[in-house]
Design a protein around this motif. Structure first.
Motif, mmCIF file in Angstrom:
data_model
loop_
_atom_site.group_PDB
_atom_site.id
_atom_site.type_symbol
_atom_site.label_atom_id
_atom_site.label_comp_id
_atom_site.label_asym_id
_atom_site.label_seq_id
_atom_site.Cartn_x
_atom_site.Cartn_y
_atom_site.Cartn_z
ATOM 1 N N TRP A 38 27.141 85.466 116.010
ATOM 2 C CA TRP A 38 26.241 84.568 116.746
ATOM 3 C C TRP A 38 26.797 84.326 118.146
ATOM 4 N N LEU A 39 28.094 84.079 118.225
ATOM 5 C CA LEU A 39 28.707 83.782 119.509
ATOM 6 C C LEU A 39 28.652 84.995 120.435
ATOM 7 N N HIS A 40 28.850 86.178 119.871
ATOM 8 C CA HIS A 40 28.788 87.397 120.688
ATOM 9 C C HIS A 40 27.394 87.559 121.292
ATOM 10 N N ALA A 41 26.370 87.307 120.500
ATOM 11 C CA ALA A 41 25.000 87.429 120.997
ATOM 12 C C ALA A 41 24.703 86.380 122.061
ATOM 13 N N ALA A 42 25.192 85.176 121.869
ATOM 14 C CA ALA A 42 24.949 84.103 122.837
ATOM 15 C C ALA A 42 25.633 84.387 124.162
ATOM 16 N N VAL A 43 26.830 84.941 124.101
ATOM 17 C CA VAL A 43 27.563 85.262 125.324
ATOM 18 C C VAL A 43 26.857 86.369 126.101
ATOM 19 N N SER A 78 18.213 80.098 125.872
ATOM 20 C CA SER A 78 17.273 79.041 125.526
ATOM 21 C C SER A 78 18.009 77.723 125.294
ATOM 22 N N GLY A 79 17.254 76.656 125.168
ATOM 23 C CA GLY A 79 17.851 75.350 124.912
ATOM 24 C C GLY A 79 18.687 75.322 123.647
ATOM 25 N N PRO A 80 18.179 75.854 122.521
ATOM 26 C CA PRO A 80 18.987 75.868 121.298
ATOM 27 C C PRO A 80 20.272 76.683 121.428
ATOM 28 N N VAL A 81 20.224 77.807 122.153
ATOM 29 C CA VAL A 81 21.433 78.611 122.326
ATOM 30 C C VAL A 81 22.438 77.864 123.200
ATOM 31 N N ARG A 82 21.955 77.246 124.259
ATOM 32 C CA ARG A 82 22.849 76.427 125.091
ATOM 33 C C ARG A 82 23.504 75.344 124.249
ATOM 34 N N GLN A 83 22.729 74.695 123.397
ATOM 35 C CA GLN A 83 23.296 73.646 122.562
ATOM 36 C C GLN A 83 24.319 74.216 121.594
ATOM 37 N N GLY A 84 24.049 75.422 121.071
ATOM 38 C CA GLY A 84 25.018 76.066 120.197
ATOM 39 C C GLY A 84 26.324 76.376 120.907
ATOM 40 N N LEU A 85 26.233 76.818 122.160
ATOM 41 C CA LEU A 85 27.459 77.072 122.935
ATOM 42 C C LEU A 85 28.259 75.781 123.123
ATOM 43 N N ALA A 132 28.608 79.146 133.130
ATOM 44 C CA ALA A 132 29.990 78.727 132.872
ATOM 45 C C ALA A 132 30.243 78.594 131.375
ATOM 46 N N LEU A 133 29.271 78.074 130.628
ATOM 47 C CA LEU A 133 29.418 77.975 129.175
ATOM 48 C C LEU A 133 29.605 79.359 128.561
ATOM 49 N N GLN A 134 28.810 80.318 128.998
ATOM 50 C CA GLN A 134 28.919 81.674 128.451
ATOM 51 C C GLN A 134 30.278 82.287 128.766
ATOM 52 N N ALA A 135 30.778 82.057 129.975
ATOM 53 C CA ALA A 135 32.082 82.616 130.350
ATOM 54 C C ALA A 135 33.198 82.024 129.496
ATOM 55 N N GLN A 136 33.142 80.724 129.256
ATOM 56 C CA GLN A 136 34.165 80.087 128.433
ATOM 57 C C GLN A 136 34.062 80.558 126.979
ATOM 58 N N ALA A 137 32.837 80.735 126.497
ATOM 59 C CA ALA A 137 32.652 81.240 125.136
ATOM 60 C C ALA A 137 33.174 82.662 124.998
ATOM 61 N N ALA A 138 33.049 83.464 126.060
ATOM 62 C CA ALA A 138 33.596 84.826 126.043
ATOM 63 C C ALA A 138 35.115 84.789 125.890
ATOM 64 N N ASP A 139 35.758 83.828 126.536
ATOM 65 C CA ASP A 139 37.203 83.668 126.387
ATOM 66 C C ASP A 139 37.573 83.316 124.943
ATOM 67 N N VAL A 140 36.742 82.497 124.301
ATOM 68 C CA VAL A 140 36.989 82.162 122.894
ATOM 69 C C VAL A 140 36.867 83.410 122.033
ATOM 70 N N ILE A 197 18.477 69.780 120.901
ATOM 71 C CA ILE A 197 19.599 69.201 120.164
ATOM 72 C C ILE A 197 19.305 69.190 118.669
ATOM 73 N N ASN A 198 18.022 69.135 118.319
ATOM 74 C CA ASN A 198 17.617 69.022 116.922
ATOM 75 C C ASN A 198 17.333 70.356 116.253
ATOM 76 N N THR A 199 17.576 71.466 116.912
ATOM 77 C CA THR A 199 17.362 72.760 116.272
ATOM 78 C C THR A 199 18.476 72.999 115.253
ATOM 79 N N ASP A 200 18.436 74.113 114.590
ATOM 80 C CA ASP A 200 19.374 74.413 113.506
ATOM 81 C C ASP A 200 20.826 74.261 113.978
ATOM 82 N N ARG A 201 21.440 73.168 113.559
ATOM 83 C CA ARG A 201 22.808 72.890 114.010
ATOM 84 C C ARG A 201 23.835 73.761 113.294
ATOM 85 N N THR A 202 23.423 74.412 112.215
ATOM 86 C CA THR A 202 24.357 75.269 111.485
ATOM 87 C C THR A 202 24.265 76.727 111.922
ATOM 88 N N ALA A 203 23.411 77.025 112.899
ATOM 89 C CA ALA A 203 23.244 78.420 113.335
ATOM 90 C C ALA A 203 24.555 79.028 113.808
#
Length: 592
Positions: free
Chosen positions: A555-560, A566-573, A531-539, A395-401
């Motif tokens: 960033w979102l394309h790479a995360a999807v 990882s934990g930081p990517v999940r938090q970013g999603l 499920a988070l990745q699938a919803q982000a793909a819809d966005v 939760i404390n990783t780069d929140r602006t990523a």
């Protein structure tokens, strides 16, 4: 517990705007599902939604007496004593609401200093044509306001203010700095020109303008007691506080996680009332230790429930329910801000929703860590910033990523400025050593910053389901006393929350009395992340969605497309999806 809203205007006839007041009041229907009430006069409009808890028949609002009209949210736990002092023959009801009203008629705005409780209320005093807004000492109950050309809008939640056509929906750079900086800056509401009434504060609006008076703050004082007396005093204060907060005319329960804080309240509550109900939350699937949680709560919950003989319910949640977009939307709407905590908020919302089927009032162990020094970073003393921002977890990783590169929020400077402002409020004793001063700073930061964010979360998730959650550890008498106790007392046995452990050990099984801190649980299922990745793909597929005014599409394309999140990517999603729903719900205007 209720929701309040209103509008004061000195150059507008508000009796012509009943429809606007109704719209403002209706936004708070979940906070007060039992009754609605409005009160209109040329210069003021007051709205109220009621959750009936005490004096179900008599506590109807808005409430009037002798030229003063009140809308009130919260609970006053010493209302019986105040009623006796004010003269019971003067009362028409048994409600704590009328105690607040008649207390104001006797003492004016100084009534706030006599109240023990959690509250936010507004009074229109027709004798002086003024509006008075009051918030409790710790900020347990929320209250917001926004100035207008000839007055002011206010409400328990920003959404009630935004329902008025005069309200601004602008988001600028400073709004986003706090959203992503997470310092809990005093007065911040997310929206430009909208402010939170600071805890422990009275605001008074007249035709001449707005005045602010701070009636309570943390006061530094020498601690008069030895360790043994301090433990006894903490025990007495907690016992009294729990007994006071179990007063209600509706079914009650305790939130039981199996940790020290909630278990202590459970043990004390079981001594005060028979047939105690307790509730906990858990997730389907096998428990897997992670960066924050080394042990499962389930076994400790069972031990406490068996030890005190409570009637216990374990609310089991599965990843499918937690990842439902409609649930996320409900949670974002409840809090009004896209904080991106994901399943931590969603599971709390579902837990409260389940509890509300059987109880109307629940006691929570929230704030014990801030009062007694329970977090691991209390023992990492030298930080030069907010200690909770230095603790290493996802939760404390780069929140602006997740943000676009051209949105340079300069969070380092913002957080540093907020830290300096927060530390400047701390008072010290001349006799304190450098180490003691450092620990006083850390304790002060938690009690004036972090605790307010957690109380806000608790209030929004619970009130969105019509559940009143009370927080005994926020009793101002306890907070004041423990704040001034030496740090050596607070960890005298080398563990966190030593004072609390010693004070409540008599009502706990030994395993729980000795348990190390374990944070609120989070779902660990890979299905949830998918499920988070699938919803982000819809966005991503919505190329012109206004959320991309903020979000970095690459960033979102790479995360999807990631095969190992990882934990930081999940938090970013989580942050992206919260922002997506928030933009759709609130339609902000970005001035970046």
């Amino acid at each position: 517990m209720c929701g309040i809203t209103g509008w004061a205007a000195y150059d507008t006839d508000l009796t012509q705007h009943a429809d606007v007041l109704a719209a403002m009041t209706d936004t708070l229907s979940r906070r007060g599902p039992d009754e609605t009430g409005t009160w209109l006069r040329p210069q003021v409009a007051l709205g109220h939604r009621r959750l009936s808890v005490i004096d179900l028949a008599g506590g109807v609002q808005p409430m009037e007496a002798d030229g003063v009209t009140l809308v009130y949210s919260g609970e006053v736990y010493n209302f019986t004593e105040l009623r006796a002092e004010l003269g019971p023959q003067n009362f028409r009801t048994r409600s704590d609401t009328e105690v607040v009203l008649r207390g104001y008629l006797r003492w004016g705005a100084a009534v706030a200093e006599r109240l023990n409780g959690m509250f936010a209320f507004a009074l229109w005093d027709s004798r002086e044509q003024k509006l008075v807004l009051v918030r409790d000492r710790l900020g347990v109950k929320p209250l917001y306001y926004q100035r207008t050309p000839d007055g002011l809008l206010f409400g328990s939640e920003p959404k009630s203010i935004l329902a008025n056509p005069l309200a601004s929906r602008v988001i600028d750079r400073s709004c986003l700095q706090e959203l992503f900086g997470q310092t809990k800056a005093p007065g911040w509401s997310l929206w430009k020109d909208m402010h939170e009434v600071p805890p422990g504060t009275v605001l008074t609006l007249t035709s001449s303008g707005l005045r602010s008076h701070r009636y309570w703050s943390l006061v530094t004082a020498a601690h008069p007691d030895d360790r043994h007396t301090t433990i006894e005093t903490v025990r007495d204060l907690l016992t009294d506080t729990v007994a006071r907060q179990l007063v209600a005319d509706v079914p009650q329960c305790v939130l039981l996680s199996g940790g020290l804080d909630s278990s202590a309240l459970t043990g004390l509550a079981a001594q005060a009332i028979p047939d105690l109900r307790t509730f906990s939350v858990d997730f389907t699937g096998e428990f897997i230790p992670d960066e924050l949680r080394s042990t499962s709560d389930a076994g400790f919950v069972r031990e406490v429930a068996d030890f005190v003989g409570s009637k216990h319910t374990n609310v089991i949640l599965d990843p499918t329910a937690l990842s439902d977009p409609s649930l996320r939307r409900a949670v974002v709407s409840a809090w009004d801000i896209p904080l991106g905590l994901g399943d931590i908020n969603a599971s709390l919302y579902l837990l409260f929703k389940a509890i509300r089927q059987e109880s109307t009032v629940a006691l929570s162990g929230e704030s014990a860590d801030e009062v007694f020094g329970g977090y691991p970073w209390f023992r990492t003393k030298a930080t030069h910033t907010f200690p909770w921002l230095t603790f290493s977890h996802s939760i404390n990783t780069d929140r602006t990523a997740v943000l676009r590169e051209d949105l340079d929020l300069d969070l380092d400077s913002y957080v540093a400025d907020q830290y300096a402002a927060a530390v400047s409020e701390v008072e010290f004793l001349d006799t304190e050593s450098a180490s003691e001063r450092q620990m006083r700073v850390i304790c002060h930061l938690h009690l004036t910053r972090l605790v307010r964010a957690l109380l806000d979360r608790k209030d929004r998730m619970s009130m969105a389901t019509g559940l009143e959650v009370r927080v005994p550890f926020c009793d101002h008498r306890l907070v004041e006393y423990v704040y001034n106790a030496p740090w050596a007392f607070k960890h005298f046995d080398g563990r966190e929350k030593s004072l609390l452990r010693a004070a409540v050990r008599h009502v706990l099984p030994q395993s729980v009395a000795d348990r190390v801190k374990s944070p609120y649980p989070s779902v660990q299922s890979a299905q949830y992340v998918t499920a988070l990745q699938a919803q982000a793909a819809d966005v991503l597929s919505e190329k012109d969605n206004p959320v991309f005014s903020l979000i970095d599409r690459s960033w979102l394309h790479a995360a999807v497309g990631s095969t190992s999140v990882s934990g930081p990517v999940r938090q970013g999603l989580e942050r992206v999806l919260d922002l997506y729903h928030w933009v759709d719900l609130y339609r902000p205007t970005f001035a970046l």
